[in-house]
Design a protein around this motif. Sequence first.
Motif, short mmCIF file in Angstrom:
data_model
loop_
_atom_site.label_atom_id
_atom_site.label_comp_id
_atom_site.label_asym_id
_atom_site.label_seq_id
_atom_site.Cartn_x
_atom_site.Cartn_y
_atom_site.Cartn_z
N TYR A 29 60.87 -21.56 -0.77
CA TYR A 29 62.12 -21.75 -1.24
C TYR A 29 62.77 -20.58 -2.12
O TYR A 29 63.77 -20.65 -2.38
N GLN A 30 61.90 -19.54 -2.13
CA GLN A 30 62.11 -18.27 -2.92
C GLN A 30 63.37 -17.71 -2.61
O GLN A 30 64.42 -17.53 -3.25
N ARG A 31 63.60 -17.53 -1.09
CA ARG A 31 64.73 -16.67 -0.62
C ARG A 31 66.22 -17.67 -1.09
O ARG A 31 67.10 -17.47 -1.36
N LYS A 32 66.07 -18.92 -0.72
CA LYS A 32 67.22 -19.93 -0.99
C LYS A 32 67.47 -19.87 -2.70
O LYS A 32 68.60 -19.79 -2.90
N ILE A 33 66.56 -19.84 -3.53
CA ILE A 33 66.80 -19.80 -4.93
C ILE A 33 67.27 -18.63 -5.28
O ILE A 33 68.25 -18.42 -5.97
N LEU A 75 64.63 -28.89 -7.40
CA LEU A 75 64.31 -27.31 -7.66
C LEU A 75 65.45 -26.53 -7.99
O LEU A 75 65.83 -25.86 -8.87
N TYR A 76 66.50 -26.91 -7.13
CA TYR A 76 67.84 -26.44 -7.38
C TYR A 76 68.62 -26.76 -8.54
O TYR A 76 69.20 -25.78 -9.22
N ARG A 77 68.35 -27.99 -8.94
CA ARG A 77 68.97 -28.45 -10.40
C ARG A 77 68.12 -27.62 -11.36
O ARG A 77 68.91 -27.22 -12.36
N ILE A 78 66.94 -27.33 -11.46
CA ILE A 78 66.13 -26.57 -12.22
C ILE A 78 66.66 -25.34 -12.10
O ILE A 78 66.86 -24.39 -13.48
N ALA A 79 67.02 -24.51 -11.11
CA ALA A 79 67.40 -23.16 -10.98
C ALA A 79 68.67 -23.08 -11.55
O ALA A 79 69.28 -21.94 -12.32
N ILE A 80 69.73 -24.06 -11.18
CA ILE A 80 71.03 -24.00 -11.84
C ILE A 80 71.15 -23.88 -13.27
O ILE A 80 71.53 -23.16 -13.97
N ASN A 81 70.29 -24.98 -14.01
CA ASN A 81 70.23 -25.07 -15.25
C ASN A 81 69.62 -24.07 -15.90
O ASN A 81 70.04 -23.47 -17.05
N THR A 82 68.58 -23.37 -15.45
CA THR A 82 67.97 -22.14 -15.98
C THR A 82 69.03 -20.85 -16.02
O THR A 82 69.02 -20.14 -16.99
N GLU A 154 74.84 -23.52 1.00
CA GLU A 154 73.58 -23.76 0.89
C GLU A 154 73.31 -25.12 1.72
O GLU A 154 72.24 -25.44 2.21
N GLY A 155 74.41 -25.64 2.35
CA GLY A 155 74.39 -26.92 3.42
C GLY A 155 73.74 -28.09 2.85
O GLY A 155 73.59 -28.95 3.57
#
Length: 199
Positions: A29-33, A75-82, A154-155
Amino acid sequence: MSERDVDWQLVERVQRGDKRAFDLLVAKYQRKIFRLLSRLIRDQAEIEDVAQEAFIKAYRALPNFRGESAFYTWLYRIAINTAKNYLVAQGRRAPTQTEADIEDAENFEDGDSLRTEDTPDRILLSKQVAEAVNRAIERLPEDLRTAIVLRELEGLSYDEIAESMNCPIGTVRSRIFRAREAVAEELRPILETNKDRRW
């Protein structure tokens, strides 16, 4: 076996102490994040720092992950909040300009006709459309921008976006509708479309 099942097996391995299983999730998931964060943060080094912080937070929170949502939605939620927390700490909002990305234009129905012939006029029009789309997305309030990026770039499904943004699905639909209206407004003069036509 679905992607969600594969992810859940990796999560269970991490929860049993297998750190290599988390490395596999990061690699997956690194590239998507990174791509998601690049819509919110401009500087590449900052994107890498925020992504690393998001993965660290995810790793620490993983013992409490119960699989109620898909791993990548969580994981997306964590990334967005971060990213939001990072921008607030920096006293900044998301960037006002990013490089034109022709992929953005491909999400609209006029995108196919823009890519059919590589004439100078078509290339220029494609660039103008991509720039207009980016401009419109960048001007959106953060909640609308996040919703449209998760949907169009992101689809993710509406359900996944609702889960990721921690809001009702009706709110997601409204945000995406308003974001699309803003993009359509920016594209109208370039594509010479009528007010009653969004895409």
